[in-house]
Scaffold this active site. Structure first.
Site, PDB file in Angstrom:
ATOM      1  CG  ASN A   1      -1.793   0.982   1.454  1.00 42.52           C
ATOM      2  OD1 ASN A   1      -1.850   2.179   0.289  1.00 42.52           O
ATOM      3  ND2 ASN A   1      -2.365   1.257   2.619  1.00 42.52           N
TER       4      ASN A   1
ATOM      5  CE  LYS B   1      -0.365   3.449   4.656  1.00 42.45           C
ATOM      6  NZ  LYS B   1      -0.337   3.692   6.023  1.00 42.45           N
TER       7      LYS B   1
ATOM      8  CG  HIS C   1      -5.933   2.090   5.095  1.00 43.64           C
ATOM      9  ND1 HIS C   1      -5.739   3.073   6.095  1.00 43.64           N
ATOM     10  CD2 HIS C   1      -5.114   1.228   5.195  1.00 43.64           C
ATOM     11  CE1 HIS C   1      -4.397   2.857   6.472  1.00 43.64           C
ATOM     12  NE2 HIS C   1      -3.957   1.590   5.662  1.00 43.64           N
TER      13      HIS C   1
ATOM     14  CD  GLU D   1      -3.211   5.884   6.615  1.00 50.29           C
ATOM     15  OE1 GLU D   1      -3.177   5.523   5.377  1.00 50.29           O
ATOM     16  OE2 GLU D   1      -2.202   5.245   7.280  1.00 50.29           O
TER      17      GLU D   1
ATOM     18  CD  GLU E   1      -3.541  -1.968   7.415  1.00 51.31           C
ATOM     19  OE1 GLU E   1      -2.435  -2.193   7.098  1.00 51.31           O
ATOM     20  OE2 GLU E   1      -4.180  -1.105   7.065  1.00 51.31           O
TER      21      GLU E   1
ATOM     22  N   GLY F   1       2.349   2.710  11.139  1.00 50.30           N
ATOM     23  CA  GLY F   1       3.231   3.663  10.913  1.00 50.30           C
ATOM     24  C   GLY F   1       3.951   3.937  12.340  1.00 50.30           C
TER      25      GLY F   1
ATOM     26  CB  SER G   1       4.876  -1.246  12.049  1.00 50.81           C
ATOM     27  OG  SER G   1       4.493   0.186  12.537  1.00 50.81           O
TER      28      SER G   1
HETATM   29  P1  13P Z   1       2.734   0.746   7.695  1.00 51.44           P
HETATM   30  O1  13P Z   1       3.433  -0.379   7.223  1.00 51.44           O
HETATM   31  O2  13P Z   1       3.694   2.079   7.125  1.00 51.44           O
HETATM   32  O3  13P Z   1       2.661   0.962   9.170  1.00 51.44           O
HETATM   33  O4  13P Z   1       1.440   0.937   7.240  1.00 51.44           O
HETATM   34  C1  13P Z   1       0.542   0.180   7.396  1.00 51.44           C
HETATM   35  C2  13P Z   1      -0.565   0.280   6.313  1.00 51.44           C
HETATM   36  O5  13P Z   1      -1.503   1.229   6.593  1.00 51.44           O
HETATM   37  C3  13P Z   1      -0.970  -0.439   5.237  1.00 51.44           C
HETATM   38  O6  13P Z   1      -2.342  -0.451   4.602  1.00 51.44           O
END
Ligand code: 13P
Length: 248
Positions: free
Chosen positions: A10, A12, A98, A100, A166, A172, A209
């Site tokens: 991903n 982002k 997600h 976010e 997640e 992150g 992470s």
């Molecule tokens: P990170 O691996 O940067 O923590 O992000 C995870 C994520 O949100 C994948 O969708």
């Protein structure tokens, strides 16, 4: 371990037109028989989808979008992309729910509509679920996961769904659950799916992470069908390292 493993990148809102070329080494790895169990999926920003589709065309790497609009019809939704538009350029997957996006536009109802829209277009759905730190502290994890799954999948009977657990507090932050608690959550998710959804042998992946160091611990959990990887997937060397360490 004999089952296929998902490695979903991903990206982002990272990467640009030049970073597409950085995937060439991953494409090479995907053609190596030794890693045939690895199902690699790139989910770049919308504007890079076509470039990714072109560069990965002769490999078994699949491409997905990071979100879609809930509407099943074209409409006056400035700045939005429908599942139909994603499918029409040749992508196969879409991430929905997600955390976010749950912060802004998404809730369990819109996520349910988005999943229906995606499945109607025969896209495979990477359905994100997970509790926030606050919910975890208040011992609400089970309830949150149950609501996310049952409401997100209301009136949906379809096997084209990958569940991405997640925990929001892990995204992150560099902090991951212990193997014991992760195992417990995966079993809990399986139980909820079993009880409330008509989905056989659900695929459950972990995200949050994941990196080149913690992968050696995470891969020990045989219940996990793969990983949804943010930051570490944008660095080709790290992404390859994660795949190699998982499948050796
Ligand atoms: P990170 O691996 O940067 O923590 O992000 C995870 C994520 O949100 C994948 O969708």
């Amino acid at each position: 371990m004999t089952n296929n493993m998902f490695f979903i990148a991903n990206w982002k809102m990272f990467g640009d037109i030049r970073s597409v070329n950085s995937t060439k080494k991953v494409i090479k790895l995907s053609k190596n028989k030794k890693y045939k169990r690895a199902q690699i999926i790139y989910c770049p920003p919308y504007t890079l989808l076509e470039k990714f589709l072109k560069i990965t065309k002769k490999s078994k790497i699949k491409i997905g979008a990071q979100n879609c609009h809930y509407s099943q019809r074209p409409g006056p939704f400035t700045g939005s992309i429908s599942a139909n538009l994603i499918k029409s350029i040749g992508a196969n997957y879409v991430i929905i729910g997600h955390s976010e996006n749950r912060i802004s536009e998404d809730n369990n109802h819109t996520i349910n509509l988005k999943i229906k829209s995606a499945l109607k277009e025969k896209l495979k759905v990477i359905f994100c679920i997970g509790e926030t730190l606050n919910e975890k502290r208040r011992n609400k994890t089970n309830l949150v996961l149950k609501n996310q799954i049952t409401r997100g999948l209301k009136n949906i009977k379809n096997n084209n769904i990958i569940f991405a657990y997640e925990p929001v507090w892990s995204i992150g932050t560099g902090v991951i659950p212990t193997n014991n608690s992760l195992k417990k959550q995966i079993l809990n998710i399986k139980k909820i799916i079993n009880k409330f959804c008509k989905i056989k042998n659900p695929k459950i992946i972990y995200g949050g992470s994941v990196n080149t160091k913690n992968i050696t611990e995470l891969k020990k959990i045989s219940l996990i069908n793969g990983f949804l990887i943010g930051g570490a997937s944008q660095n080709t060397k790290n992404f390859i390292d994660i795949i190699k360490k998982t499948i050796n």
